[in-house]
Enzyme design. Structure first.
Site: not given
Length: 708
Positions: A576-577, A619
């Site tokens: 996950d960004l 994302d």
């Protein structure tokens, strides 16, 4: 009356056969040697006997000479009635002479004594004995003088004289050989005076005169002569024997050579005879096979002489023409089956091909004509007429029923028109891939004129994009006489690459093992492109070009199944960004899209070709590592990804910064559901985010409680 003559053998043949037998067997060589030995021995014996007779004759002559001389002296003495000689130590009065006048006075007070023949003979014998080795002995069976007694040999001779023997001569063997000769003394008138008192009368045998001497020189000469004769005969025997043996050996060698040559000739004759038998058998077998071949031939066969008359025919000819053998044999072939053209018009003899064949001996061929059958119907045929071998007159006519061929040609023309005018692209090529035919739709499809395609190879229009294994299967299938279907990528004349749905069928119009291949093509380039677009939209993220959730799900299923089958560990990462929402809100959606694409590239840079990175949405990214060597390797990859994501992003003159949170779950082949694996990776990712981000976490069951 007939007389049967018996076979009379030629003496020379018998003699030659005898010589051959003797020469061939060495045991018989003793026969001529014994013959030569007998002949030479006989000659030697005859020579020796002649020498002995010569010696005896010499001795006899010598004895007769001596006896004759003594007898002459005795006769002279007797003729004169005795002679008077002076007495002396050597000549004493003869005490056995009974004569009153035995002594008389001679001149000068000399006393003379009478010497009669017997006394003179004894004195002569003494003189002869003293002067030579000859003994003269006067003897009688009734001697007056005891010195005249006969020895045993003389006694036997005297008795033989009384039986009428004229004389006796003999070589008396002993320590010293003696030649002895004796002749009887007859009582003559002059002898009566001295011997009348003994009772003799004229003509009686009163004794004999014996001559004996040692024949040393004569015997020595005889021995030398015999030795010389022996040497000569021995040399002759050796020469003749050696010549005979050499001659027999030569004859034997010649006989053996002739016999060997004869045996070799017999072997050659037998071999040649056997070869001739085999050749005759092979020729007979070949004739039978030829007859069988002719009779079983699918072609009609007619034998025609130079006058055009049929001399032989096979069953197929009779079947096709509808005539029996008796109707064909002896018939004029042209007049019977080739008298008219297909439209019923009489044939011109001057231009008739069959006439040229049997009359001129030409080889002719007609590929499409007709014969007329017994029912008066036309029979479409192809025929060949060939003259017989050199030295023979006549023609062999072979003809074939071409009704099926003409039907096939009609069908082929119909099919050819359909192919040529149909919309489907079609080519025909041989076993070497050389194009023999291309219809106009195929030429239009590939952009080549027909003359450029004919003679070219299938390989020359390949684009190179189809794998070699596909072409291997292509050739293997059609050469096995099976239909091949598949997709081939081909290059047009203008360079365009087309994807062609291809179907190839092997065909053999002659039924032989030589095939050609018919290929039908369909251009599916646009359809395949549309299908690929739809598939890509369904399986790839439009922004990043990475696999989307659907494709990632399929690959995850495959990876889990492979791990379960191979008992090997695999890893699943959820990423996950962190900070992405801020960039997207402050710098705009375009900058956010740039971050997502760049983030996907940075994650993929640290993965293997067998690994998969996917954008699941927003994302969130996921990484699938299907064959993990060890957890430490996964941790190393996660660290490299986090460091890469922490680097600033160039957003077209602006800079953006984000971080990442990574959750890692392992699957080692246990009996665990796919959803459970995804859940554990998600739990680990949220554990990393709770830690503040920019870290990775390995799944731990304790995280379950924290997430709840």
């Amino acid at each position: 009356m007939a007389h049967r003559k018996g076979h009379v053998s030629d003496p020379w043949d018998v003699f030659g056969d005898l010589i051959s037998r003797i020469a061939e067997d060495r045991r018989y060589w003793m026969i001529p040697l014994m013959l030569w030995t007998a002949m030479v021995g006989s000659s030697l014996w005859w020579g020796w006997r002649t020498t002995e007779l010569h010696t005896e004759n010499m001795a006899l002559g010598q004895a007769k000479y001596i006896e004759g001389m003594v007898e002459a002296v005795r006769s002279w003495n007797a003729f004169h009635g005795g002679v008077y000689v002076p007495t002396g130590p050597e000549t004493q009065p003869n005490p056995y002479l009974k004569d009153p006048h035995r002594e008389i006075d001679g001149p000068g007070n000399t006393v003379l004594t009478k010497v009669n023949p017997a006394f003179m003979t004894r004195q002569l014998a003494e003189l002869i004995r003293d002067k030579s080795d000859t003994t003269v002995h006067l003897t009688s069976l009734k001697p007056i003088n005891p010195g005249n007694f006969a020895d045993a040999w003389e006694t036997a001779a005297l008795k033989a004289f009384e039986q009428g023997s004229p004389s006796r001569f003999e070589l008396v063997e002993g320590s010293t050989p003696l030649f002895r000769y004796m002749k009887p003394l007859m009582v003559e008138q002059v002898c009566i005076t001295c011997h009348e008192h003994q009772g003799y009368k004229v003509g009686d045998i009163r004794g004999g005169l014996s001559v004996s001497f040692t024949p040393t020189e004569l015997l020595a000469a005889e021995t030398r002569t015999k030795q010389h004769s022996l040497a000569v005969h021995l040399a002759v025997w050796l020469l003749v024997s050696a010549t005979t043996v050499a001659g027999l050996a030569r004859v034997r060698q010649q006989i053996l050579s002739l016999r060997a040559a004869k045996e070799h000739q017999d072997v050659l004759v037998e071999q040649r005879t056997g070869e001739l038998r085999v050749q005759c058998a092979e020729r007979k077998s070949a004739e039978e096979r030829l007859r069988l071949l002719i009779d079983s031939s699918g072609q009609g066969i007619l034998a025609i002489n130079r006058h055009g008359v049929c001399t032989d025919c096979n069953p197929m000819a009779r079947q096709l023409l509808g005539y029996d053998r008796e109707a064909l044999i002896g018939a004029h072939v042209r007049d019977l089956i080739y008298y008219a053209t297909p439209d019923g018009q009489p044939r011109d003899v001057r231009t008739c091909a069959m006439t040229r064949a049997f009359r001129n001996g030409e080889a002719v061929q007609e590929t499409d004509t007709v014969f007329w059958t017994a029912e008066g119907q036309t029979l479409p045929v192809e025929f060949n007429a060939h003259p017989l071998a050199a030295g023979e007159q006549g023609t062999v006519l072979l003809f074939t029923d071409i009704r099926d061929r003409k039907k096939a040609e009609l069908q082929l023309r119909t099919l050819s028109n359909a192919v040529e005018r149909g919309p489907a692209p079609v080519t025909i090529f041989d076993d070497d891939g050389v194009i023999q035919y291309a219809n106009q739709p195929f030429c239009d499809l590939m952009g080549y004129p027909a003359d450029k395609l004919i003679g070219a190879t299938i390989a020359s229009i390949q684009s190179g994009e189809t794998e070699a294994s596909v072409y291997d299967d292509f050739w293997r299938t059609i050469r096995a006489n099976r239909v091949w279907r598949g997709e081939l990528s081909s290059k047009c004349h203008d360079g365009r690459v087309l994807l062609l749905n291809t179907s190839v069928s092997p065909i053999s119009s002659t039924g032989s093992s030589d095939f050609v291949y018919v290929a039908l093509f369909e251009d599916i380039t646009e359809r395949r492109r549309e299908e690929d677009d739809v598939w890509c939209q369904a399986n790839f993220d439009a922004l990043t070009g990475l696999p989307n959730r659907n494709l990632f799900q399929d690959r995850l299923v495959q990876a889990v199944e492979q791990s379960r089958r191979n008992k090997r560990t695999m890893a699943l990462m959820y990423i996950d960004l962190d900070g992405f929402k801020k960039v997207n809100d402050t710098l705009g959606h375009a900058a956010g899209d740039m971050v997502l694409k760049e983030a996907g590239d940075r994650i993929a840079a640290y993965l293997r070709s067998t690994d998969t990175v996917a954008r699941l949405g927003g994302d969130e990214f996921a990484v699938l590592v299907p064959a993990t060597v060890s957890p430490r390797e996964i941790e190393f990859v996660a660290e490299r990804i986090l460091l890469s994501l922490a680097q600033p992003f160039d957003l077209g003159g602006q800079t953006g910064k984000i971080a990442g949170s990574v959750g890692i779950a392992f699957y080692s082949g246990e009996d665990e559901s796919l959803d459970r694996l995804v859940h554990r990776a998600d739990i680990a990712m949220y554990a990393a985010k709770r830690h503040g981000g920019s870290v990775f976490r390995l799944y731990d069951p304790k995280m379950e409680a924290a997430s709840g």
